[in-house]
Each structure stands twice: as structure tokens, then as C-alpha cells.
Design a protein around this motif. Structure first.
Motif, PDB file in Angstrom:
ATOM      1  N   GLU A  59       3.592   8.741  34.284  1.00  0.00           N
ATOM      2  CA  GLU A  59       4.412   9.898  34.631  1.00  0.00           C
ATOM      3  C   GLU A  59       5.026   9.680  36.005  1.00  0.00           C
ATOM      4  OE1 GLU A  59       2.003  13.435  34.404  1.00  0.00           O
ATOM      5  OE2 GLU A  59       2.004  13.390  32.210  1.00  0.00           O
ATOM      6  N   PHE A  60       6.332   9.939  36.098  1.00  0.00           N
ATOM      7  CA  PHE A  60       7.067   9.710  37.334  1.00  0.00           C
ATOM      8  C   PHE A  60       7.913  10.947  37.613  1.00  0.00           C
ATOM      9  CE2 PHE A  60       6.159   5.811  35.183  1.00  0.00           C
ATOM     10  CZ  PHE A  60       5.737   4.949  36.183  1.00  0.00           C
ATOM     11  N   GLU A  61       7.615  11.628  38.717  1.00  0.00           N
ATOM     12  CA  GLU A  61       8.382  12.809  39.102  1.00  0.00           C
ATOM     13  C   GLU A  61       8.936  12.565  40.489  1.00  0.00           C
ATOM     14  OE1 GLU A  61       7.943  17.648  39.429  1.00  0.00           O
ATOM     15  OE2 GLU A  61       6.433  16.497  38.336  1.00  0.00           O
ATOM     16  N   GLY A  62      10.256  12.490  40.571  1.00  0.00           N
ATOM     17  CA  GLY A  62      10.900  12.216  41.843  1.00  0.00           C
ATOM     18  C   GLY A  62      12.413  12.197  41.682  1.00  0.00           C
ATOM     19  N   THR A  63      13.083  11.533  42.592  1.00  0.00           N
ATOM     20  CA  THR A  63      14.546  11.487  42.599  1.00  0.00           C
ATOM     21  C   THR A  63      15.043  10.294  41.786  1.00  0.00           C
ATOM     22  OG1 THR A  63      14.563  12.499  44.781  1.00  0.00           O
ATOM     23  CG2 THR A  63      16.588  11.393  44.083  1.00  0.00           C
ATOM     24  N   LEU A  64      15.993  10.572  40.894  1.00  0.00           N
ATOM     25  CA  LEU A  64      16.620   9.497  40.132  1.00  0.00           C
ATOM     26  C   LEU A  64      17.572   8.765  41.077  1.00  0.00           C
ATOM     27  CD1 LEU A  64      17.141   8.020  37.453  1.00  0.00           C
ATOM     28  CD2 LEU A  64      18.874   9.735  36.957  1.00  0.00           C
ATOM     29  N   VAL A  65      17.234   7.515  41.390  1.00  0.00           N
ATOM     30  CA  VAL A  65      17.998   6.729  42.355  1.00  0.00           C
ATOM     31  C   VAL A  65      19.156   6.009  41.683  1.00  0.00           C
ATOM     32  CG1 VAL A  65      17.880   4.805  43.993  1.00  0.00           C
ATOM     33  CG2 VAL A  65      15.985   6.423  43.832  1.00  0.00           C
ATOM     34  N   SER A  66      18.880   5.412  40.517  1.00  0.00           N
ATOM     35  CA  SER A  66      19.941   4.682  39.822  1.00  0.00           C
ATOM     36  C   SER A  66      19.606   4.508  38.351  1.00  0.00           C
ATOM     37  CB  SER A  66      20.171   3.308  40.468  1.00  0.00           C
ATOM     38  OG  SER A  66      19.043   2.473  40.280  1.00  0.00           O
TER      39      SER A  66
ATOM     40  N   LEU B 103      15.530  16.603  33.602  1.00  0.00           N
ATOM     41  CA  LEU B 103      15.640  17.154  34.941  1.00  0.00           C
ATOM     42  C   LEU B 103      14.375  17.970  35.203  1.00  0.00           C
ATOM     43  CD1 LEU B 103      19.346  18.387  35.093  1.00  0.00           C
ATOM     44  CD2 LEU B 103      18.377  16.287  36.047  1.00  0.00           C
ATOM     45  N   ALA B 104      13.985  18.054  36.441  1.00  0.00           N
ATOM     46  CA  ALA B 104      12.778  18.810  36.789  1.00  0.00           C
ATOM     47  C   ALA B 104      13.125  19.808  37.891  1.00  0.00           C
ATOM     48  CB  ALA B 104      11.674  17.875  37.247  1.00  0.00           C
TER      49      ALA B 104
ATOM     50  N   ILE C 266       9.641   8.138  44.368  1.00  0.00           N
ATOM     51  CA  ILE C 266       8.587   9.128  44.602  1.00  0.00           C
ATOM     52  C   ILE C 266       8.118   8.892  46.026  1.00  0.00           C
ATOM     53  CG2 ILE C 266       6.332   9.992  43.888  1.00  0.00           C
ATOM     54  CD1 ILE C 266       6.906   8.760  41.098  1.00  0.00           C
ATOM     55  N   GLY C 267       8.407   9.825  46.901  1.00  0.00           N
ATOM     56  CA  GLY C 267       8.122   9.621  48.325  1.00  0.00           C
ATOM     57  C   GLY C 267       8.998   8.483  48.833  1.00  0.00           C
ATOM     58  N   LYS C 268       8.374   7.449  49.376  1.00  0.00           N
ATOM     59  CA  LYS C 268       9.137   6.303  49.882  1.00  0.00           C
ATOM     60  C   LYS C 268       9.118   5.123  48.925  1.00  0.00           C
ATOM     61  CE  LYS C 268       8.499   7.546  54.691  1.00  0.00           C
ATOM     62  NZ  LYS C 268       8.110   7.141  56.014  1.00  0.00           N
ATOM     63  N   LYS C 269       8.432   5.266  47.787  1.00  0.00           N
ATOM     64  CA  LYS C 269       8.288   4.161  46.846  1.00  0.00           C
ATOM     65  C   LYS C 269       9.238   4.342  45.654  1.00  0.00           C
ATOM     66  CE  LYS C 269       4.783   1.700  44.239  1.00  0.00           C
ATOM     67  NZ  LYS C 269       4.514   0.406  44.700  1.00  0.00           N
ATOM     68  N   GLU C 270       9.878   3.238  45.261  1.00  0.00           N
ATOM     69  CA  GLU C 270      10.763   3.273  44.103  1.00  0.00           C
ATOM     70  C   GLU C 270      10.116   2.542  42.936  1.00  0.00           C
ATOM     71  OE1 GLU C 270      14.698   1.926  45.108  1.00  0.00           O
ATOM     72  OE2 GLU C 270      15.037   3.663  46.409  1.00  0.00           O
ATOM     73  N   TYR C 271      10.260   3.131  41.756  1.00  0.00           N
ATOM     74  CA  TYR C 271       9.715   2.565  40.527  1.00  0.00           C
ATOM     75  C   TYR C 271      10.864   2.198  39.597  1.00  0.00           C
ATOM     76  CZ  TYR C 271       5.294   4.511  42.125  1.00  0.00           C
ATOM     77  OH  TYR C 271       4.168   4.809  42.863  1.00  0.00           O
ATOM     78  N   GLU C 272      10.863   0.955  39.140  1.00  0.00           N
ATOM     79  CA  GLU C 272      11.862   0.497  38.181  1.00  0.00           C
ATOM     80  C   GLU C 272      11.262   0.627  36.785  1.00  0.00           C
ATOM     81  OE1 GLU C 272      13.445  -3.342  39.072  1.00  0.00           O
ATOM     82  OE2 GLU C 272      14.057  -2.747  41.091  1.00  0.00           O
ATOM     83  N   LEU C 273      11.867   1.475  35.965  1.00  0.00           N
ATOM     84  CA  LEU C 273      11.351   1.763  34.631  1.00  0.00           C
ATOM     85  C   LEU C 273      12.339   1.230  33.588  1.00  0.00           C
ATOM     86  CD1 LEU C 273      10.508   5.520  35.335  1.00  0.00           C
ATOM     87  CD2 LEU C 273       9.068   3.519  35.765  1.00  0.00           C
ATOM     88  N   PRO C 274      11.951   0.237  32.812  1.00  0.00           N
ATOM     89  CA  PRO C 274      12.836  -0.235  31.755  1.00  0.00           C
ATOM     90  C   PRO C 274      13.115   0.899  30.760  1.00  0.00           C
ATOM     91  CG  PRO C 274      10.997  -1.740  32.066  1.00  0.00           C
ATOM     92  CD  PRO C 274      10.692  -0.503  32.860  1.00  0.00           C
ATOM     93  N   THR C 275      14.368   1.089  30.397  1.00  0.00           N
ATOM     94  CA  THR C 275      14.709   2.190  29.486  1.00  0.00           C
ATOM     95  C   THR C 275      13.972   2.051  28.156  1.00  0.00           C
ATOM     96  OG1 THR C 275      16.695   1.016  28.783  1.00  0.00           O
ATOM     97  CG2 THR C 275      16.962   2.670  30.501  1.00  0.00           C
ATOM     98  N   SER C 276      13.644   0.842  27.755  1.00  0.00           N
ATOM     99  CA  SER C 276      12.918   0.634  26.497  1.00  0.00           C
ATOM    100  C   SER C 276      11.495   1.192  26.562  1.00  0.00           C
ATOM    101  CB  SER C 276      12.865  -0.852  26.155  1.00  0.00           C
ATOM    102  OG  SER C 276      12.159  -1.565  27.156  1.00  0.00           O
TER     103      SER C 276
ATOM    104  N   VAL D 193      13.863  14.438  38.803  1.00  0.00           N
ATOM    105  CA  VAL D 193      13.609  14.203  37.383  1.00  0.00           C
ATOM    106  C   VAL D 193      12.113  14.028  37.110  1.00  0.00           C
ATOM    107  CG1 VAL D 193      15.870  13.142  36.971  1.00  0.00           C
ATOM    108  CG2 VAL D 193      13.925  11.692  37.607  1.00  0.00           C
ATOM    109  N   PHE D 194      11.758  14.155  35.853  1.00  0.00           N
ATOM    110  CA  PHE D 194      10.407  13.874  35.375  1.00  0.00           C
ATOM    111  C   PHE D 194      10.547  12.902  34.212  1.00  0.00           C
ATOM    112  CE2 PHE D 194       6.743  14.770  32.596  1.00  0.00           C
ATOM    113  CZ  PHE D 194       5.716  14.529  33.487  1.00  0.00           C
ATOM    114  N   VAL D 195       9.913  11.732  34.327  1.00  0.00           N
ATOM    115  CA  VAL D 195      10.025  10.684  33.321  1.00  0.00           C
ATOM    116  C   VAL D 195       8.625  10.276  32.884  1.00  0.00           C
ATOM    117  CG1 VAL D 195      10.889   8.350  32.842  1.00  0.00           C
ATOM    118  CG2 VAL D 195      12.153   9.831  34.417  1.00  0.00           C
ATOM    119  N   THR D 196       8.432  10.160  31.564  1.00  0.00           N
ATOM    120  CA  THR D 196       7.181   9.617  31.039  1.00  0.00           C
ATOM    121  C   THR D 196       7.489   8.308  30.333  1.00  0.00           C
ATOM    122  OG1 THR D 196       7.356  10.838  28.956  1.00  0.00           O
ATOM    123  CG2 THR D 196       6.109  11.887  30.725  1.00  0.00           C
ATOM    124  N   THR D 197       6.503   7.407  30.341  1.00  0.00           N
ATOM    125  CA  THR D 197       6.683   6.104  29.701  1.00  0.00           C
ATOM    126  C   THR D 197       5.648   5.925  28.596  1.00  0.00           C
ATOM    127  OG1 THR D 197       5.297   5.075  31.400  1.00  0.00           O
ATOM    128  CG2 THR D 197       7.685   5.021  31.754  1.00  0.00           C
ATOM    129  N   TYR D 198       5.974   5.020  27.683  1.00  0.00           N
ATOM    130  CA  TYR D 198       5.071   4.730  26.567  1.00  0.00           C
ATOM    131  C   TYR D 198       3.800   4.030  27.016  1.00  0.00           C
ATOM    132  CZ  TYR D 198       8.962   5.832  23.449  1.00  0.00           C
ATOM    133  OH  TYR D 198       9.976   6.460  22.785  1.00  0.00           O
TER     134      TYR D 198
END
Length: 153
Positions: A115-122, A149-150, A132-142, A102-107
Motif C-alpha cells: 500500500e502506497f499513500e502519497g503524492t503521484l510524482v510521475s 485519488l485520496a 511518501i515523505g522524502k522517499k519515492e517508490y517506482e511501481l510497475p503498472t503491471s 493518491v492511494f495505490v495498492t499492488t498485487y
């Protein structure tokens, strides 16, 4: 009529037809580009949608719009597939995309990134987790501005 209202009216007109034919409404856009307005409807179905499906949806919606006339501006109607880089808008879109690229952008920046491009984990309704690689980013939906999808190269 405001853009959110137009989208809602169009969705209400179209949903019974989509339900009857097992189509999924992915998104509706009502946008001005240059001097022209465009009403874009993105639909899908299991196994993918083809041009004939889009044509039938377009014919049905065009008749409904002519009959009810909810849009005062002149506009172009386009009905299409969401494509390979399908937007993630609804909870079910995120849920169906777990494990996908996936590709996700935040406000605003989160851990220094917008910008976050990687695997949607949950996805739990409150948080989108992207690896992204070995690091996971928690992005609040707000704080998510756009997600889709990318295509991985």
C-alpha cells in the motif's frame, strides 16, 4: 455474457452520448452483491457532474439497454460521479493526477509494501512513481492492483 463483454457493450452504447455532451466515462462495474446484480456507471465532466447530469445519462442508457437487451440477469442500474476518491484506471487518469495525493495498492510487495499513500510524482505508461515523505517508490503498472485519488487528512 461475461462481465468484460457487458462492460464493453455498455461502453459502446454509451460513448456516443457521452462524447456529444462532453462527459467522460470513468468506469463501469457489473457486480453481484448478495443476490442482486448492479450495473454501475461512473461519469464526470470538467467542472464536475451533478445529479441532473447523472439522471440524463441514466435515462439514455436505460433506453439503450431496454432496446438492445444485452444483459440476461435482472440488475439495478446506477449512474453516478466517481466521487472525491476517483479511481485511476486509464493512462489519462494518471496523467491528470500528477501532483495529487493518491492511494495505490499492488498485487505483491514492492520494497516490503503493498500500500502506497502519497503524492503521484510521475507516470510514463510503465511505471507509477509515488512519493511518501522524502522517499519515492517506482511501481510497475503491471503490479498495480488499484489506484485512486485520496483525501489527505
Amino acid at each position: 455474457m461475461s462481465t468484460p463483454n457487458i462492460k464493453s457493450v455498455v461502453e459502446n452504447m454509451l460513448q456516443p452520448y457521452l462524447d456529444e455532451h462532453q462527459f467522460e466515462l470513468v468506469d463501469i462495474e457489473y457486480v453481484k452483491e448478495g443476490s442482486s446484480w448492479f450495473l454501475r456507471v461512473f461519469v464526470d465532466k470538467d467542472g464536475g457532474i451533478d445529479i441532473e447530469d447523472c439522471g440524463r445519462v441514466s435515462e439514455y442508457l436505460s433506453l439503450q439497454l431496454d432496446e438492445n437487451d444485452p444483459i440476461t440477469d435482472a440488475y439495478f442500474l446506477e449512474v453516478s460521479s466517481p466521487g472525491a476518491e476517483r479511481p485511476l484506471k486509464k493512462p489519462k487518469d494518471y496523467e491528470k493526477s500528477i501532483g495529487k495525493y493518491v492511494f495505490v495498492t499492488t498485487y505483491e510487495p514492492i520494497q516490503g509494501l503493498k500500500e502506497f499513500e502519497g503524492t503521484l510524482v510521475s507516470y510514463d505508461g510503465e511505471t507509477v512513481v509515488v512519493r511518501i515523505g522524502k522517499k519515492e517508490y517506482e511501481l510497475p503498472t503491471s503490479k498495480v492492483a488499484n489506484a485512486r485519488l485520496a483525501i489527505m487528512f
